[in-house]
Design an enzyme around this catalytic site. Sequence first.
Site: not given
Length: 335
Positions: A12-13, A166, A193, A195
């Site tokens: 997905r990402d 994000s 999550h 990054h």
Amino acid sequence: MPKIFLTDTSLRDGSHSVSHQFTPDNIAKIAKALDDAGIDMIELGHGDGLTGSTINYGFSSNSDYELIKAASSVVKNAKVAVLLLPGIGTVEDLEKAKECGITAVRIATHCTEADIAEQHIKAAKDMGLFTVGFLMMAHLTSVDRLVEEALKLESYGADVVYATDSAGALLPMEVTERITALKNALKVPIGHHSHNNIGLAVANSIAAIEAGATYIDGSLSGLGAGAGNTSTETLIAVLNRMGLEHNADLYKAMDASTKGLVPVLESKGLHPQTNLDAMILGYAGVYSSFMLHAKRAAERFNVDARDVLIELGRRGAVGGQEDWIIEVAHELSQK
């Protein structure tokens, strides 16, 4: 510390990295490898969420529903999940995704807009889906406001609530501050999550775990938007080193990347830097110069170079003891 549950978001990402051009065959191959590796949840679909295939975000090669069917046809143990952003995806889209095989959904909103997730979270729970509330861009609001929004997601019925970096902007201490506050205020498990835009994805994932998060995201070889996500394989290696309980197998996760994901990326003209050779050297705790010798010995004696390196690390091999590499490979071949 409590058990850690891993979500892999390569499909997905990571779809941002291939301009949302994963095919059903690509999805089936990689999803099966992730499932075999013991990943708890596999997220897939357009990078901008369910039905994100539009002129605004970029068109996919196949519909999300075709991709979900491909994954659900091969996954035996993991939850098959999609991301849904209210306003892009609808309850009707979610119903169709469930018919195609999803067992989980992550409802994502901006970190100050949890209100718009109420209808979708309640609908997902009514459908029997494992439901995650996903607060994106968590660096853009105060800790108190983040807790306030997270409590809304919990009240709507979310099974887990995430603080999502994000932009890859948070420092480890800022992750600790946010996760600690959420952990103290909510009854449901907390997720994170990361990054890797400032090189802190793995460190931030560990900070989140130490602050109480038990649901952590990664992606194979760190694939994802921007500089990518926490590398799933590296995270597993670190969890092993920390002695934390989880369901994943390190070697199988590495193989999912090198034998599953990388050939797919190369078929699309991409040449990712997996760096897994370097990772396993650190995991084994041996000189980086041992890798070439270990690979040669492993090929000579038909054993796994990773096992050779880990045994060398267990024995505390140092520079000047390269002869051990052949000895260890030979001994492993006799077992």
